[in-house]
Design a protein around this motif. Sequence first.
Motif, PDB file in Angstrom:
ATOM      1  N   ALA A 141       0.822  -1.209   0.000  1.00 34.99           N
ATOM      2  CA  ALA A 141       0.000   0.000   0.000  1.00 34.99           C
ATOM      3  C   ALA A 141       0.860   1.265   0.000  1.00 34.99           C
ATOM      4  CB  ALA A 141      -0.929  -0.008   1.215  1.00 34.99           C
ATOM      5  N   GLY A 142       2.033   1.194   0.616  1.00 33.40           N
ATOM      6  CA  GLY A 142       2.920   2.353   0.663  1.00 33.40           C
ATOM      7  C   GLY A 142       3.838   2.485  -0.537  1.00 33.40           C
ATOM      8  N   LEU A 143       3.802   1.494  -1.428  1.00 29.61           N
ATOM      9  CA  LEU A 143       4.710   1.490  -2.573  1.00 29.61           C
ATOM     10  C   LEU A 143       4.552   2.721  -3.470  1.00 29.61           C
ATOM     11  CD1 LEU A 143       6.946  -0.056  -4.040  1.00 29.61           C
ATOM     12  CD2 LEU A 143       5.177  -1.380  -5.212  1.00 29.61           C
ATOM     13  N   PRO A 144       3.332   3.185  -3.789  1.00 29.17           N
ATOM     14  CA  PRO A 144       3.229   4.382  -4.642  1.00 29.17           C
ATOM     15  C   PRO A 144       3.976   5.597  -4.085  1.00 29.17           C
ATOM     16  CG  PRO A 144       1.119   3.262  -4.544  1.00 29.17           C
ATOM     17  CD  PRO A 144       2.006   2.581  -3.549  1.00 29.17           C
ATOM     18  N   ASP A 145       3.905   5.826  -2.783  1.00 28.83           N
ATOM     19  CA  ASP A 145       4.632   6.956  -2.198  1.00 28.83           C
ATOM     20  C   ASP A 145       6.142   6.742  -2.301  1.00 28.83           C
ATOM     21  OD1 ASP A 145       2.404   8.441  -1.541  1.00 28.83           O
ATOM     22  OD2 ASP A 145       2.239   7.603   0.487  1.00 28.83           O
ATOM     23  N   ALA A 146       6.571   5.503  -2.104  1.00 30.06           N
ATOM     24  CA  ALA A 146       8.000   5.212  -2.233  1.00 30.06           C
ATOM     25  C   ALA A 146       8.466   5.441  -3.670  1.00 30.06           C
ATOM     26  CB  ALA A 146       8.278   3.772  -1.806  1.00 30.06           C
ATOM     27  N   LEU A 147       7.626   5.093  -4.649  1.00 30.12           N
ATOM     28  CA  LEU A 147       7.977   5.326  -6.050  1.00 30.12           C
ATOM     29  C   LEU A 147       8.096   6.819  -6.336  1.00 30.12           C
ATOM     30  CD1 LEU A 147       5.693   2.686  -7.829  1.00 30.12           C
ATOM     31  CD2 LEU A 147       8.122   2.499  -7.313  1.00 30.12           C
ATOM     32  N   ARG A 148       7.215   7.604  -5.760  1.00 33.52           N
ATOM     33  CA  ARG A 148       7.286   9.057  -5.963  1.00 33.52           C
ATOM     34  C   ARG A 148       8.603   9.616  -5.422  1.00 33.52           C
ATOM     35  NH1 ARG A 148       1.806   8.366  -4.210  1.00 33.52           N
ATOM     36  NH2 ARG A 148       0.378   8.598  -5.997  1.00 33.52           N
ATOM     37  N   SER A 149       9.076   9.061  -4.341  1.00 30.16           N
ATOM     38  CA  SER A 149      10.342   9.545  -3.789  1.00 30.16           C
ATOM     39  C   SER A 149      11.507   9.232  -4.712  1.00 30.16           C
ATOM     40  CB  SER A 149      10.587   8.945  -2.398  1.00 30.16           C
ATOM     41  OG  SER A 149      10.879   7.560  -2.483  1.00 30.16           O
ATOM     42  N   VAL A 150      11.422   8.119  -5.445  1.00 28.02           N
ATOM     43  CA  VAL A 150      12.465   7.802  -6.431  1.00 28.02           C
ATOM     44  C   VAL A 150      12.369   8.757  -7.621  1.00 28.02           C
ATOM     45  CG1 VAL A 150      13.403   6.038  -7.963  1.00 28.02           C
ATOM     46  CG2 VAL A 150      12.510   5.392  -5.713  1.00 28.02           C
ATOM     47  N   LEU A 151      11.164   9.021  -8.076  1.00 28.89           N
ATOM     48  CA  LEU A 151      10.982   9.952  -9.195  1.00 28.89           C
ATOM     49  C   LEU A 151      11.526  11.336  -8.863  1.00 28.89           C
ATOM     50  CD1 LEU A 151       7.369   8.890 -10.237  1.00 28.89           C
ATOM     51  CD2 LEU A 151       9.462   8.504 -11.562  1.00 28.89           C
ATOM     52  N   ALA A 152      11.507  11.710  -7.585  1.00 27.47           N
ATOM     53  CA  ALA A 152      12.033  13.013  -7.175  1.00 27.47           C
ATOM     54  C   ALA A 152      13.535  13.116  -7.362  1.00 27.47           C
ATOM     55  CB  ALA A 152      11.668  13.276  -5.712  1.00 27.47           C
ATOM     56  N   ARG A 153      14.203  11.994  -7.596  1.00 31.55           N
ATOM     57  CA  ARG A 153      15.644  12.002  -7.824  1.00 31.55           C
ATOM     58  C   ARG A 153      15.998  12.188  -9.305  1.00 31.55           C
ATOM     59  NH1 ARG A 153      14.421   9.753  -3.157  1.00 31.55           N
ATOM     60  NH2 ARG A 153      15.996   9.459  -1.531  1.00 31.55           N
ATOM     61  N   GLU A 154      15.015  12.529 -10.112  1.00 27.79           N
ATOM     62  CA  GLU A 154      15.246  12.714 -11.543  1.00 27.79           C
ATOM     63  C   GLU A 154      16.382  13.685 -11.848  1.00 27.79           C
ATOM     64  OE1 GLU A 154      12.655  13.332 -15.630  1.00 27.79           O
ATOM     65  OE2 GLU A 154      12.072  14.439 -13.836  1.00 27.79           O
ATOM     66  N   PRO A 155      16.519  14.842 -11.167  1.00 27.38           N
ATOM     67  CA  PRO A 155      17.629  15.745 -11.504  1.00 27.38           C
ATOM     68  C   PRO A 155      19.006  15.100 -11.375  1.00 27.38           C
ATOM     69  CG  PRO A 155      15.987  16.905 -10.196  1.00 27.38           C
ATOM     70  CD  PRO A 155      15.598  15.459 -10.184  1.00 27.38           C
ATOM     71  N   GLN A 156      19.195  14.266 -10.352  1.00 25.81           N
ATOM     72  CA  GLN A 156      20.473  13.581 -10.201  1.00 25.81           C
ATOM     73  C   GLN A 156      20.691  12.576 -11.335  1.00 25.81           C
ATOM     74  OE1 GLN A 156      19.019  12.776  -5.959  1.00 25.81           O
ATOM     75  NE2 GLN A 156      21.223  12.455  -5.765  1.00 25.81           N
ATOM     76  N   ILE A 157      19.627  11.896 -11.704  1.00 25.58           N
ATOM     77  CA  ILE A 157      19.737  10.917 -12.792  1.00 25.58           C
ATOM     78  C   ILE A 157      20.036  11.619 -14.109  1.00 25.58           C
ATOM     79  CG2 ILE A 157      18.425   9.202 -14.103  1.00 25.58           C
ATOM     80  CD1 ILE A 157      16.992   8.543 -11.424  1.00 25.58           C
ATOM     81  N   MET A 158      19.462  12.798 -14.313  1.00 21.12           N
ATOM     82  CA  MET A 158      19.747  13.581 -15.521  1.00 21.12           C
ATOM     83  C   MET A 158      21.227  13.962 -15.591  1.00 21.12           C
ATOM     84  SD  MET A 158      16.310  15.975 -15.585  1.00 21.12           S
ATOM     85  CE  MET A 158      16.805  16.919 -17.035  1.00 21.12           C
ATOM     86  N   ALA A 159      21.827  14.250 -14.446  1.00 14.61           N
ATOM     87  CA  ALA A 159      23.263  14.574 -14.430  1.00 14.61           C
ATOM     88  C   ALA A 159      24.089  13.366 -14.857  1.00 14.61           C
ATOM     89  CB  ALA A 159      23.672  15.044 -13.032  1.00 14.61           C
TER      90      ALA A 159
END
Length: 605
Positions: A435-453
């Motif tokens: 049930a908490g997985l969607p929120d955990a996924l959102r936290s990974v998506l928030a790391r997009e700027p680092q992944i772009m680097a």
Amino acid sequence: MCGIVAGVTQRNIVPMLLDGLKRLEYRGYDSCGVAVLQQGAPRRVRTLARVRALETDVTAEALDGSTGVAHTRWATHGVPAIDNAHPIFSRDEIAVVHNGIIENYEELRESLREQGYVFNSQTDTEVIAHLIHSHYCGDLLAAVHNTTRVLRGAYAIAVICRDEPRRVIGARQGSPLVVGLGDDSAFLASDTFALANCARRFIYLEDGDIADIVHGEVRIIDPDGHEVARDIRAVAKHEDDAELGAYRHYMQKEIFEQPLAVARTAGHVHSLDTEPFGNAAPEMLTGIERVLMLGCGTSHYAALTARGWFERLAGVTAHAEISSEFRYRDHVKERGTLVVPISQSGETADTLAALRYAQSMGEALTLTICNVAASAMVRQSRWAFITQAGPEIGVASTKAFTTQLAALFLLALTIGRRRGRISDDEAVVYLRQLAGLPDALRSVLAREPQIMAWAEELHGKENALFLGRGLHFPIALEGALKLKEISYIHAEGYPAGELKHGPLALVTDAMPVMVTAPNDVLLDKLKSNVQEVCARGGQLYVIADADTQFTSSPGMRVIQMPAYYGPLSPVLHVIAFQLLAYHVACLRGTDVDKPRNLAKSVTVE
């Protein structure tokens, strides 16, 4: 292959055909074309460019008619060339579009040549067109029926004829084809999405069916020529899901839709009293001793990930088989086996054939995990779990993969509970994690700027290695697949423990090595493998859980993930690899949503 749209209307059908082709672009293609009956003859326009260029050419040619066929082609027999593009004509009287592969086309072609037919293309499809012409004696339905009797292989076809201007015939065998019903019109298409603006009611043709559409009226005949009734099903619109919106590509949109897709897929399981697999539980799942998963590509990697869940949570033997290989091996039937085909579309030819092969060997317990409720695979199986990913337009699968993982985790948890392997208290913990997985996924998506680097550093590379251990080894495979699919960088995934058995020879300071590093029981082993790369000067890019004590240093870049998420950790880590592949591909200027040589729904072997 790859996409068919056809129909009969009371007005100009060309805009509807073009709209359908645009909706089928997600499947991938290298040519496209349209043909209509106009002024007593079939006229066509074909191009090696995109559908938008076809639209311009169609306007310039003033193509106009109420009966027509259209196609996006992904080359199988014959290179991408105008002569090989569909629709294919026979003597300017018959026009055919075709998905699939005709296995006996060579012998049929020789026979037709002896009858005086001239071949203008390298395609197997031209055999179909000439065969229909050779059988035609004033009844297109009879000509198509007689033609299908001699075809061997897979096909979905739509046919129009100069002498019957208000008629379209469709036939399917091993390749999907649906009939769409409008207010004053009827259509054929590869899937319902192609007809989203034209029809709300659909007939899903069975293998061997032939659909006869005359003046918007439809009848279906079976292989023996008998008229049969097929269910008419209403399909809800998914226009909001299919709109690109503010995103640059569909793949980007679908990556960011994953929290919602996972929530939809698992969200109805709120308590221990919920039976997520409906009439497949509890009696059937209690006796399961073995799970046999069938899939191709990304779906196979979902199965490889889930193998660990079935062994750990359910205490059953689990096998993940590549569908195209499984069907050509001798299958040993074992008591209590649950066969689980996995497919986004439910029409994947190899997986559908593998399912049928397993059933022919006596495996009766089958449960499909699929994103399309009315697909052939769902209809073939005894039970089904429908993921709620919504339309996935990008060829490279993202949200279909994570929703498959959610479904497989639920299945492992359900079997584990039924077998007494998991206590009620343990099940509650796992359900809370899910049930908490969607929120955990959102936290990974928030790391997009680092992944772009990272992508800025990687987009000029031509090779990459991906490493993982345990449940995360399949995530390394999936990360490598995503990178190669859309950026065209050669990438390979390996179990990190296999480095010294060959791949380490490739490691230099020019080789980027991507690592998925969860804070699990294999962390220390993984750190030793990472040191092996460091000692050879490899450039490391580590996706590391919190508290793993990986820190950035010369030769090692680290992105810190959330805390370890238990057995569902692979779902989080794959999001980072999806984002990395996406941004690398953008920087390389590739066609992200429609990568070269690939199709979304692989409906031929």
